[in-house]
Design an enzyme around this catalytic site. Structure first.
Site, mmCIF file in Angstrom:
data_model
loop_
_atom_site.group_PDB
_atom_site.id
_atom_site.type_symbol
_atom_site.label_atom_id
_atom_site.label_comp_id
_atom_site.label_asym_id
_atom_site.label_seq_id
_atom_site.Cartn_x
_atom_site.Cartn_y
_atom_site.Cartn_z
ATOM 1 N N HIS A 20 0.829 -1.206 0.000
ATOM 2 C CA HIS A 20 0.000 0.000 0.000
ATOM 3 C C HIS A 20 0.864 1.256 0.000
ATOM 4 O O HIS A 20 2.065 1.236 0.301
ATOM 5 C CB HIS A 20 -0.916 0.016 1.230
ATOM 6 C CG HIS A 20 -0.171 0.021 2.528
ATOM 7 N ND1 HIS A 20 0.398 1.152 3.061
ATOM 8 C CD2 HIS A 20 0.116 -0.975 3.400
ATOM 9 C CE1 HIS A 20 0.990 0.866 4.196
ATOM 10 N NE2 HIS A 20 0.838 -0.435 4.430
ATOM 11 N N GLU A 95 -2.773 -6.942 7.298
ATOM 12 C CA GLU A 95 -1.458 -6.969 7.910
ATOM 13 C C GLU A 95 -1.481 -7.829 9.168
ATOM 14 O O GLU A 95 -2.548 -8.209 9.667
ATOM 15 C CB GLU A 95 -1.032 -5.536 8.246
ATOM 16 C CG GLU A 95 0.362 -5.391 8.852
ATOM 17 C CD GLU A 95 1.470 -5.931 7.971
ATOM 18 O OE1 GLU A 95 1.516 -7.157 7.791
ATOM 19 O OE2 GLU A 95 2.295 -5.134 7.482
#
Length: 1571
Positions: A20, A95
């Site tokens: 990201h 994550e």
């Protein structure tokens, strides 16, 4: 331009992993895993640049983490794709979860001796070491790896199988995720490589950088499909082709003034205008540096050994990719090991990671270094621009300074930076100064270092570097390839390695890779070097000579045999040996005497022949007894009195592993090694054999009293696998207990010993039972226990089932699925029951609601949310582990899979209310619930005929009777017995025949089991949760009734009533706590996401079931459905449809926002499908429920933004076309439901529909759909008739109830008179009041909703309301209600607290008047009102107009229109009377629009039409054009027709009945006080 990925023959699938963009949390030193943070403006720029750079690469699918930073990045990629690929979010791509540390600052420092919990108490969240360590409620790296493997299995491999099955190549998918998650994803994908695992490390991606992996099916050719078994993966060739590609962000400039660091807001102006260029040295953001320090920290600390390139690669990575000022220091902690080769010329690569080879001579032994490293500064030179016009820096070597880090001269550093700036600006190819990597280390095991090496290091550190001779900087992939080649060469030449190089352990069946390495000798500190004043050291240009290979050491087997047995078992036959070891080695006196070894000359060596007898003698030794001879007591004094046999054997096993490791490192001749290993294997066999005996029958050996023995001892060690069982800095492990890394090889040895003899269950069965029925699983605290021992149970169980043989053994145990268990005790008697019952529902664990949610209403919201999050984190960890356990068991074998499915089916058959098990099944269902529904047709539609796993014989079917269902099952059941055998024979003879229906596949099994578990478990739990709210409402009403009647005050009943009040309040508090606890699990975002996904899949499957084309959702089903209902659909259990509907009601009412990401369109399509084709569902209750969840989906809660379906219902083509017809159709159908409660059901359904009509009414497309529906006159007239009936009934009932309420309130208002009434009378009146209040509230709400509906429909379409069978009833109903609202009875409606009853008389009056105004231009309506002799009075309109004017309910223009309407009504009445007296009135005297006698005829100037003045005046109030030719017209332009007026007056003069409206001027017909 993007590098072409398809060179030569393209691979089957390419997978691009994208990190990201920079988030706002990246700019802070906080643990940011599942903590959702948006992209910064700089991060959004990065994402857009990434999307632009990959725009030419067509992706087949894009998958993204749902966390905002990743999802927004993926959206930027998706926006640049043309055509648009499927875009799906997956929880698997999130994550690593850092649990309670989320959002907290991370720290490298920890306090020695302080436990993990102690650090948390001080708000310190240090970096954890090891793959299995994690924060409470979080994930370890091991957990992340398991999740990553699941993501590969569910997101990547289906594309591989599909592409291979279709003979395709070059399928390209993108996974947008997070740094740590991507590293695990790449690692897990590489493990699928058939040729072995690449041991590279792929952490440290920059923001929006990408790594690419190719996956090729071995032997595949484009255009040649490959067939392989269901869910099986063919041999793969997996290779990493690109790592950390980030060219697209090299020229992105961070916006100044803090703009770049602030959160990205899409409403802001386009921030791409801020893009700018920057050199490579400046391009990367500080956030990347911060992130990657943490990445390297976890990366390096988690590994016990590092290869020689580790430090250099890390140093280069930071130096090349990050700008570091001279004053800043990036500090990080790591564990590493390296080899250092001193010497080499300035033009040679002397980095520790370089290939020494012939250039530097033999390598020195591996040195273990360091804990604290500081990257401070490095000196490099500028290299000329490459092809991409990028400035690149070369780091020729890494310099290691031992001891204290040297201080850096700030002034010199600043001067160096200035020099750099000028050099870059002038593009000068000359030496510049850049921060040098200084690694400060503390040497351990430095005995191999020569003291002369240290000055060389210092001189090398100060040595200036010239530009010439520096090799070009290699890419990470090139470095990795080179290192792999070196390792391969090293392994191939291992046999000829010198004696100075330690050989790698040779793997044998007796040990595993996880065995504990031998303890290292105590470190010998190296002398501290001093700086020499001599000039800088210059390496010799002559390469050093290679060392001569030393001869192999001589192996003395007899000595080794005796020493090893003595060391491993801590026993000896020689008392002198015992004395030399201070009796730590036990002299086996009884064995010596028993074997007659006391004779002179007999050897006292321990040999293989004496081994077993010696071990038995040691095991029989009981040091607690003192009946031994006095001279023997000293020899057993050092034997631990509290040591059990199991502990002793574990110690032997560990010492044996150490001895084996030492042996293999000695470099003895192979034949000697082989002979020694045979003895080692015999010792191992003996140790494990006695371990098995002790586990089965611990009473066979002497043991200390008061200690748990046998299986319990191994269970205790399995429990230690919990990450919370040991402090952060644990001391040395016990020599008699197993560590986490030793349990796996220990279990492997047990398997190898007992599995061939089928004795495994006898040995490990008690261990499994003791572990899974551990007392911690039955504590009242459940998952909230302080010591979290239950985590050890989960960890231990994971370790056991990791071995396929143990998993198979477990499912064969009778306790796995005990046949005699009943529903109440199944969860306590089956092996999985105690674990699966762990949850937070108050029905099972009342302690949790009391401990976490007591007095929840009075506590701060933050406090309650903290309690919720704590429990949710624990639940997620538990559910994840349980899924991994069951998934491992299922994958162990076909037998295991069947056992797990049978277990689930047993739970269903017992109707066990296990919501937690539903969540596990949802995880199993995820692989076939892909966004493209590629596996939806693999679900067996005849499952209930083909399988008896789920018994649905007693279940109601969607649209079939029980006999029809039985007949269908019989006709679709596969042949059995002789018929089946005959079919097999025929199939063998005639290949064109098929045996019949194969058993249902795994997808079908999981799908239908999940549906059943959803019905019997999850839905029941939801119902219980909703019941809490109903009980709370009932108690509050009860309290209100008690407090409302104060007659008990001061009486003998006061104490009793006060006790009842306290009991009610306590009950409310308890129920609120229970509801909060249940909501913690039911409303958990991850739980909702999975449940929503499954329900969406089920509804899509149901629609595809009835879709004639069987292609829904691509394209969407055509509505309405055919009249013929498919037989297979009719036979489905009704609960499949009912549970989907009930779940939608639950989620749209309690958590509508959870459907925003996905599921809204499917919800709407599902509702419209069965509302437009209601004949597909037999149960009318279900149809009403569909309308109910549509209502909640369109309902807008206060201060919560738009409704869930607000935008979808206004724009979706299916809604624009079918919503109005569907609502009208069901509005009519619900009149007769056949249920006993149909009278009330229809009003509830119509109230919901009324709200939906109101929501969409402003949309002209929906109104057009309504007008189109009026063409079906009969149907629309029925609809209007029922609407009028509802208004008539509801208004009459509500106004009547309100009048009674007013009377009772008035009676109670006179307190003195009220107190004189008998007590019984007062109680009866109060009870009647409460009943009227409940009833009136419902009626007024429904009445108000229906009147609003009538107002909207009459404004849009008027003709259907003018039908003869409608118009008179409509006029009478309106007149009656106007009389109630504005007539003499309106005084009875002045109740107290009108809001309590949802009664707003002014708004209701305004709506009724608006219906009159909407229809005021319709002659039939005017005449119908005139004909209403029961309720119509012009005085009512006059009073109503006065009220409307006084309260500004209507505008002056609307009031004038109302007045003219009354004039027309009066004229109509007069005209009718005139016709009765004079006969037929001439047509020329009648108004052509209203058909009443004209009073003041006028001529329209353009059309020349003649109308009454009042008619055209009323028309012009709403339309400023001539009604006949649509020419603009004003009232002043009309021309009086005096001649016609005189003739009309003469005609009327002959009437007997005078003084009617026709005899008065218009202004005098009605007097409305509108001032």
């Amino acid at each position: 331009m993007l590098q072409n990925a398809f060179i030569m023959s393209p691979p089957t699938v390419l997978v691009t992993f994208i990190r990201h963009g920079e988030s706002t949390d990246n700019l802070r030193t906080v643990w940011a895993g599942w903590k959702d943070a948006p992209l910064s403006n700089h991060g959004m720029n990065q994402a857009r640049a990434m999307g632009e750079s990959l725009a030419d690469m067509h992706f087949t699918a894009i998958y993204a983490s749902p966390l905002l930073r990743a999802y927004t990045t993926a959206q930027a990629l998706y926006d640049k794709q043309d055509p648009k690929p499927p875009f799906t979010s997956s929880l698997l791509l999130r994550e690593q979860h850092f649990g309670i540390a989320e959002g907290k600052s991370w720290s490298w420092n920890h306090e020695p001796g302080l436990s993990l919990e102690g650090h948390f108490a001080k708000d310190i969240y240090p970096v954890l070491h090891g793959d299995h360590e994690k924060f409470p409620n979080g994930e370890s790296l091991h957990d992340l790896g398991q999740r990553a493997n699941q993501a590969i299995e569910e997101l990547v491999l289906p594309h591989v199988r599909k592409a291979a099955g279709e003979g395709k190549k070059g399928v390209h998918i993108a996974l947008v995720s997070h740094g740590l998650c991507i590293s695990q994803l790449v690692s897990q994908l590489l493990k699928k490589n058939a040729d072995g695992v690449d041991d590279g490390d792929y952490r440290g991606l920059l923001n929006t950088a990408w790594t690419r992996v190719t996956v090729d099916v071995k032997g595949s050719q484009e255009g040649e499909p490959i067939e392989f078994p269901d869910n099986d993966t063919p041999p793969l060739a997996v290779k990493v082709t690109d790592v950390n590609r980030h060219v697209h962000i090299d020229n992105i400039k961070r916006q100044k003034g803090g703009i770049g660091n602030s959160a990205y807001d899409p409403k802001q102006a386009d921030i791409r205008a801020f893009f700018g260029g920057k050199t490579d040295a400046e391009a990367h953001s500080q956030s990347n540096a911060i992130d990657e320090v943490g990445v390297c920290l976890n990366q390096l600390s988690a590994r016990k050994e590092r290869d020689e390139c580790t430090l250099t690669c890390i140093a280069q990575h930071f130096l090349i990719n990050h700008t570091a000022s001279a004053s800043s220091t990036l500090a990080f902690e790591l564990h590493a090991s390296m080899r250092f080769v001193p010497g080499g010329s300035s033009g040679q690569d002397v980095c520790p990671h370089s290939d020494g080879g012939d250039q530097h001579g033999p390598r020195e032994p591996r040195q273990s270094i360091g804990r604290i490293y500081k990257v401070e500064s490095v000196r490099t030179r500028l290299k000329a621009p490459d092809d991409n016009d990028r400035q690149r820096f070369f780091v020729p070597e890494c310099v290691f300074s031992f001891g204290n880090c040297r201080a850096i001269d700030e002034e010199n550093a600043r001067a160096g930076e200035a020099t750099n700036a000028r050099a870059v600006e002038n593009n000068e190819a000359k030496s510049i100064t850049r921060p040098r990597a200084v690694v400060a280390v503390g040497l351990r095991d430095c005995q191999h270092w020569a003291s002369a090496d240290i000055p060389q290091l210092y001189s090398l550190y100060n040595q200036p570097h010239s530009m010439s001779g520096n090799p070009p900087l290699s890419s990470p992939s090139e470095d990795a390839d080179r290192i792999r080649m070196k390792r391969l060469a090293k392994l191939q030449n291992a046999a000829s390695a010198s004696n100075s190089a330690a050989p790698s352990p040779v793997p044998t069946p007796s040990t595993s890779a996880a065995s504990t390495p031998p303890p290292k000798p105590k470190p010998i500190p190296a002398p501290t070097p001093k700086r020499a004043p001599e000039p800088a050291f210059t390496p010799s240009p002559v390469p050093p000579k290679k060392k001569a290979t030393a001869p192999l050491a001589k192996f003395k087997y007899d000595d080794w045999e005796n020493d090893t047995i003595t060391q491993v078992f801590q026993v000896t036959l020689d008392p002198e040996v015992a004395l030399r070891t201070n009796n730590e080695v036990v002299w086996l006196k009884t064995f010596v005497e028993g074997e007659i070894l006391t004779e002179p000359g007999i050897s006292l060596r321990l040999t293989a022949d004496r081994l077993e007898g010696a071990v038995i003698a040691r095991l029989d030794l009981d040091p607690r007894t003192f009946d031994n001879e006095d001279d023997y007591l000293p020899f057993i004094s050092q034997v631990p009195r509290e040591q059990t046999v199991f502990e002793y054997l574990v110690g032997c096993w560990k010492r044996l592993n150490t001895a084996r490791s030492v042996l293999l490192k000695k470099g003895f001749p192979p034949l000697d090694i082989q002979k020694a290993l045979e003895l080692e294997e015999k010792m191992r066999h003996l140790i494990i054999s006695y371990v098995g005996i002790d586990l089965m029958s611990p009473e066979a050996f002497p043991h200390p009293e008061g200690k748990e023995l046998g299986a319990q001892e191994l269970v205790a060690m399995l429990l230690s696998l919990s990450s919370f069982s040991a402090p952060l800095l644990s001391g040395p492990t016990s020599p008699t207990s197993l560590t986490a890394s030793e349990i796996e090889p220990f279990l492997q040895d047990i398997l190898r010993r007992f599995e061939p003899d089928d004795e495994l269950e006898g040995v490990l069965g008690p261990v499994v039972s003791s572990l899974l029925f551990h007392e911690c699983l039955f504590r009242r605290e459940g998952i909230a226990t302080v010591d979290s021992v239950w985590r050890g149970v989960v960890g231990g169980f994971e370790a056991l089932v990791a071995h396929k043989s143990i998993a198979q053994m477990i499912v064969r145990m009778e306790q796995w699925n005990p046949p005699s268990a009943t529903a109440p005790d199944f969860e306590k008697t089956s092996l999985l029951g105690p674990l699966l019952r762990l949850n937070v529902f108050p029905r099972d664990w009342p302690y949790l609601s009391e401990a976490y949610f007591a007095h929840v209403e009075g506590r701060p919201a933050v406090d309650v949310e903290s309690s919720r999050n704590s429990l949710r984190g624990t639940l997620k960890s538990l559910q994840s582990s349980l899924f991994q356990i069951l998934n491992t068991i299922i994958r162990a074998s076909a037998e295991c899979r069947e056992a797990v499915l049978a277990y689930f089916a047993r739970v269903v058959s017992l109707n066990a209310r296990r919501a937690g098990m539903q969540l596990l099944l949802l995880r199993f269902a995820e692989p076939f619930m892909d966004a493209n529904y590629t596996k939806i047709d693999r679900i067996d539609r005849h499952y209930f005929a083909h399988s008896s796993r789920i018994d649905v014989k007693e279940e109601t079917r969607i649209n079939a009777t029980a006999p029809e269902a039985a007949q269908w099952a019989e006709s679709n059941h596969p042949p059995a017995g002789k018929d089946f055998l005959l079919m097999c024979i025929l199939c063998a003879l005639f290949s064109s025949l098929s045996i019949g229906t194969p058993p249902p596949n795994f997808i079908s099994e999981i799908f239908y089991l999940t549906l059943a578990m959803n019905h019997y478990g999850y839905q029941k739990t939801i119902q219980a949760f909703e019941d809490y709210g109903k009980q709370i409402d009932d108690l509050r009403k009860h309290l209100e009734s008690i407090n409302g009647d104060q007659s008990w005050v001061g009486t003998a009943f006061q104490r009793q009533v006060e006790a009842a009040i306290k009991q009610a309040k306590d009950g409310i508090t308890k129920l609120e706590a229970m509801a909060a606890a249940a909501g913690t699990q039911l409303l958990d975002p991850e739980t909702l996401f999975r449940s929503n996904s499954f329900n969406t899949f089920v509804t899509t499957w149901l629609i595809r079931f009835v879709d004639p084309a069987k292609t829904h959702p691509r394209p969407i089903v055509e509505l309405p459905l055919p009249k013929e209902v498919p037989v297979d659909f009719k036979m489905l259990p009704e609960y499949i449809l009912e549970d989907s509907i009930e779940y939608y009601i639950f989620v749209t009412r309690t958590a509508p926002r959870s459907l925003e990401l996905s599921g809204r369109d499917e919800l709407l399509i599902f509702a419209l499908t069965f509302l437009t084709s209601t004949w597909y569902i037999k149960n009318p209750f279900l149809k009403s429920k569909i309308v109910e969840f549509l209502f909640f989906g369109t309902f807008r809660y206060r201060n919560e933004g738009p409704s869930l379906l607000g935008s979808v219902i206004e724009t979706h083509p299916l809604a624009l076309k079918h919503l109005m017809p569907a609502m009208m159709h069901y509005y009519i159908e619900v009149e007769q439901t056949g249920a006993s409660s149909q009278f009330y059901d229809k009003f509830n359904a119509r109230r919901n529909m009324g709200y939906i009509f109101k929501v969409v009414w402003s949309n002209p497309n929906h109104r057009q759909a309504l007008r189109d529906e009026t063409k079906n006159v009969d149907k629309f007239v029925r609809f209007v008739n029922m609407m009028i009936n509802d208004v008539t009934y509801l208004m009459d009932e509500s106004l009547s109830d309100l009048a009674q309420i007013y009377n009772i309130q008035a009676e109670m208002e006179n307190q003195a008179e009220w107190e004189r009434k008998p007590r019984q009378h007062r109680q009866e009146r109060e009870q009647a009041l409460r009943g009227l209040e409940r009833q009136a509230t419902g009626y007024t709400q429904l009445g108000k909703s229906t009147v609003e509906l009538l107002k909207m429909f009459t404004a849009e379409t008027k003709e259907p309301f003018m039908m003869p069978e409608i118009v008179d009833r409509l006029a009478a109903m309106l007149d009656y209600n106007l009389d109630a609202l504005a007539g003499p009875r309106c005084q009875e409606l002045k109740v107290k607290n009108k809001e309590k009853y949802s009664f707003n008389p002014r708004q209701l009056l305004s709506d009724v008047l608006q219906v009159y105004l909407n229809l005021s231009d319709q002659v039939n309506f005017v005449q119908a009102v005139a004909r209403d002799g029961r309720s119509y009075k012009k005085e009512l309109f006059e009073k109503a107009a006065g009220i409307a004017a006084h309260h500004s309910l209507k505008s002056p223009q609307e009031l004038e229109q109302l007045r003219l309407f009354v004039v027309k009504v009066e004229d109509a009445k007069a005209t009718e009377e005139a016709e009765e007296e004079l006969g037929e009135v001439p047509d020329e005297f009648l108004d052509p629009l209203m058909f009443t006698v004209m009073r003041d005829p006028v001529i329209l100037p353009t059309s020349k039409a003649i109308l009454d003045r009042s008619t055209i005046k009323s028309h012009l109030l709403s339309d400023s054009k001539d009604p006949f030719n649509r020419v603009p017209l004003t009232i002043d332009e009309v021309v009086p027709h005096t001649e016609l007026r005189d003739r009309i007056r003469a005609f009327l003069a002959d009437r007997k009945n005078k003084n009617t409206a026709l005899d008065k001027p218009e202004e005098e017909v009605t007097h409305m006080n509108v001032d």
